[in-house]
Design a protein around this motif. Structure first.
Motif, PDB file in Angstrom:
ATOM      1  N   GLY A 150       0.821  -1.198   0.000  1.00 54.90           N
ATOM      2  CA  GLY A 150       0.000   0.000   0.000  1.00 54.90           C
ATOM      3  C   GLY A 150       0.857   1.251   0.000  1.00 54.90           C
ATOM      4  N   GLY A 151       0.311   2.324  -0.534  1.00 55.71           N
ATOM      5  CA  GLY A 151       1.015   3.599  -0.581  1.00 55.71           C
ATOM      6  C   GLY A 151       0.480   4.452  -1.705  1.00 55.71           C
ATOM      7  N   PRO A 152       1.002   5.659  -1.860  1.00 52.49           N
ATOM      8  CA  PRO A 152       0.453   6.596  -2.838  1.00 52.49           C
ATOM      9  C   PRO A 152       0.544   6.146  -4.288  1.00 52.49           C
ATOM     10  CG  PRO A 152       2.342   7.570  -1.677  1.00 52.49           C
ATOM     11  CD  PRO A 152       2.084   6.227  -1.081  1.00 52.49           C
ATOM     12  N   GLY A 204      -9.943   3.564  -3.592  1.00 53.04           N
ATOM     13  CA  GLY A 204      -9.378   4.821  -4.051  1.00 53.04           C
ATOM     14  C   GLY A 204      -8.590   4.603  -5.330  1.00 53.04           C
ATOM     15  N   THR A 205      -7.835   5.616  -5.714  1.00 54.28           N
ATOM     16  CA  THR A 205      -7.056   5.500  -6.939  1.00 54.28           C
ATOM     17  C   THR A 205      -5.828   6.399  -6.891  1.00 54.28           C
ATOM     18  OG1 THR A 205      -7.107   5.659  -9.360  1.00 54.28           O
ATOM     19  CG2 THR A 205      -8.413   7.278  -8.141  1.00 54.28           C
ATOM     20  N   ASN A 206      -4.799   5.983  -7.596  1.00 61.80           N
ATOM     21  CA  ASN A 206      -3.635   6.840  -7.789  1.00 61.80           C
ATOM     22  C   ASN A 206      -3.728   7.580  -9.125  1.00 61.80           C
ATOM     23  OD1 ASN A 206      -3.202   4.615  -9.424  1.00 61.80           O
ATOM     24  ND2 ASN A 206      -1.046   4.373  -8.906  1.00 61.80           N
ATOM     25  N   VAL A 207      -4.873   7.455  -9.800  1.00 59.66           N
ATOM     26  CA  VAL A 207      -5.125   8.141 -11.074  1.00 59.66           C
ATOM     27  C   VAL A 207      -6.481   8.840 -10.974  1.00 59.66           C
ATOM     28  CG1 VAL A 207      -5.216   7.889 -13.596  1.00 59.66           C
ATOM     29  CG2 VAL A 207      -3.882   6.270 -12.244  1.00 59.66           C
ATOM     30  N   PRO A 208      -6.573   9.951 -10.232  1.00 64.67           N
ATOM     31  CA  PRO A 208      -7.880  10.586 -10.027  1.00 64.67           C
ATOM     32  C   PRO A 208      -8.534  11.067 -11.317  1.00 64.67           C
ATOM     33  CG  PRO A 208      -6.121  11.973  -9.154  1.00 64.67           C
ATOM     34  CD  PRO A 208      -5.505  10.659  -9.518  1.00 64.67           C
ATOM     35  N   SER A 218     -12.406   2.640 -16.978  1.00 60.81           N
ATOM     36  CA  SER A 218     -10.960   2.475 -17.107  1.00 60.81           C
ATOM     37  C   SER A 218     -10.342   1.441 -16.175  1.00 60.81           C
ATOM     38  CB  SER A 218     -10.276   3.823 -16.863  1.00 60.81           C
ATOM     39  OG  SER A 218     -10.694   4.373 -15.639  1.00 60.81           O
ATOM     40  N   SER A 219     -11.124   0.871 -15.271  1.00 63.41           N
ATOM     41  CA  SER A 219     -10.538  -0.060 -14.306  1.00 63.41           C
ATOM     42  C   SER A 219     -10.607  -1.498 -14.827  1.00 63.41           C
ATOM     43  CB  SER A 219     -11.244   0.048 -12.950  1.00 63.41           C
ATOM     44  OG  SER A 219     -12.460  -0.653 -12.957  1.00 63.41           O
ATOM     45  N   ASN A 220     -10.057  -2.403 -14.045  1.00 66.12           N
ATOM     46  CA  ASN A 220     -10.135  -3.838 -14.355  1.00 66.12           C
ATOM     47  C   ASN A 220     -11.397  -4.456 -13.760  1.00 66.12           C
ATOM     48  OD1 ASN A 220      -7.727  -4.828 -15.887  1.00 66.12           O
ATOM     49  ND2 ASN A 220      -6.699  -3.640 -14.313  1.00 66.12           N
ATOM     50  N   GLY A 221     -12.375  -3.636 -13.434  1.00 66.70           N
ATOM     51  CA  GLY A 221     -13.657  -4.125 -12.933  1.00 66.70           C
ATOM     52  C   GLY A 221     -14.059  -3.525 -11.607  1.00 66.70           C
ATOM     53  N   CYS A 222     -13.110  -3.016 -10.862  1.00 69.43           N
ATOM     54  CA  CYS A 222     -13.425  -2.407  -9.566  1.00 69.43           C
ATOM     55  C   CYS A 222     -14.047  -1.033  -9.757  1.00 69.43           C
ATOM     56  CB  CYS A 222     -12.165  -2.286  -8.710  1.00 69.43           C
ATOM     57  SG  CYS A 222     -11.531  -3.870  -8.138  1.00 69.43           S
ATOM     58  N   ILE A 223     -14.602  -0.514  -8.673  1.00 74.46           N
ATOM     59  CA  ILE A 223     -15.202   0.814  -8.650  1.00 74.46           C
ATOM     60  C   ILE A 223     -14.199   1.738  -7.979  1.00 74.46           C
ATOM     61  CG2 ILE A 223     -17.133   2.172  -7.793  1.00 74.46           C
ATOM     62  CD1 ILE A 223     -18.528  -0.811  -7.796  1.00 74.46           C
ATOM     63  N   ARG A 224     -13.660   2.664  -8.749  1.00 77.90           N
ATOM     64  CA  ARG A 224     -12.641   3.591  -8.248  1.00 77.90           C
ATOM     65  C   ARG A 224     -13.295   4.886  -7.776  1.00 77.90           C
ATOM     66  NH1 ARG A 224      -8.359   4.002 -13.183  1.00 77.90           N
ATOM     67  NH2 ARG A 224      -7.649   1.830 -13.177  1.00 77.90           N
ATOM     68  N   MET A 225     -12.787   5.395  -6.667  1.00 75.00           N
ATOM     69  CA  MET A 225     -13.248   6.676  -6.144  1.00 75.00           C
ATOM     70  C   MET A 225     -12.052   7.587  -5.900  1.00 75.00           C
ATOM     71  SD  MET A 225     -16.153   5.592  -3.362  1.00 75.00           S
ATOM     72  CE  MET A 225     -16.895   7.241  -3.354  1.00 75.00           C
TER      73      MET A 225
END
Length: 193
Positions: A128-130, A154-158, A165-172
């Motif tokens: 884990g990390g930024p 979360g995401t490192n690509v806001p 754009s994800s591999n299926g997850c829900i990014r916030m």
């Protein structure tokens, strides 16, 4: 994009989801992050059409509209912009949040590595990390006690918020998932359609 296209896109999306805009929400986290979401992807309090039946506290995700709703009561929700999976990679249906992790490790699945061989360098996991693609928090989705391998995270690509754009997850956006992390208990119902 010109302002009129953003407004038109937003209004048609809100109509399609059965939500009408009310007062802006005050869930704005103070961070040193210079990134700014487009207005239609920022948290807002919205009214939900009477034809829909959701429970207070429930999470509802509308993939096509790129929105996650945190139900406040039967007719009101806080709406967040999200990124969703690329075509054919999305989770759909009902699940529950059975695990929550701060600064989660990320391990790509074998299918992800097949689609993107560059992920193989992380087959034993990325701490884990930024720079971690799961961002600052992850809410793990389970069905019948089994991990679905899908997450709200979360995401490192806001800048990906509002896109498939994800591999299926829900990014916030990290400040938004951090807020949900603090208020959603284990067992929270999640519906994705």
């Amino acid at each position: 994009m010109p302002r009129s296209i953003n407004r038109r896109t937003f209004l048609s999306t809100a109509a399609a989801t059965g939500a009408s805009l009310t007062a802006p929400n005050i869930l704005r986290a103070a961070t040193g992050d210079p990134f700014t979401l487009m207005d239609h992807l920022k948290p807002r309090e919205v009214k939900i059409a009477r034809k829909h039946k959701f429970e207070p506290g429930q999470i509802v995700v509308t993939l096509q509209a790129f929105y996650l709703y945190h139900m406040q009561d039967e007719r009101t929700a806080i709406r967040y912009g999200v990124a969703v999976g690329k075509e054919g990679l999305n989770f759909r249906g009902d699940a529950s949040i059975d695990r929550k992790v701060e600064w989660p490790n990320w391990t790509p699945t074998q299918e992800m590595i097949e689609r993107n061989p560059g992920y193989a360098r992380w087959e034993d996991g990325m701490p884990g990390g930024p720079n971690n693609p799961l961002g600052s928090r992850a809410l793990y989705l389970y069905q019948n006690g089994k991990d679905t391998l899908f997450r709200i995270h979360g995401t490192n690509v806001p800048g990906s918020i509002g896109t498939p754009s994800s591999n299926g997850c829900i990014r916030m956006y990290n400040p938004h998932v951090e807020h949900l992390y603090t208020v959603l208990p284990i067992g929270t119902k999640v519906t994705v359609f």
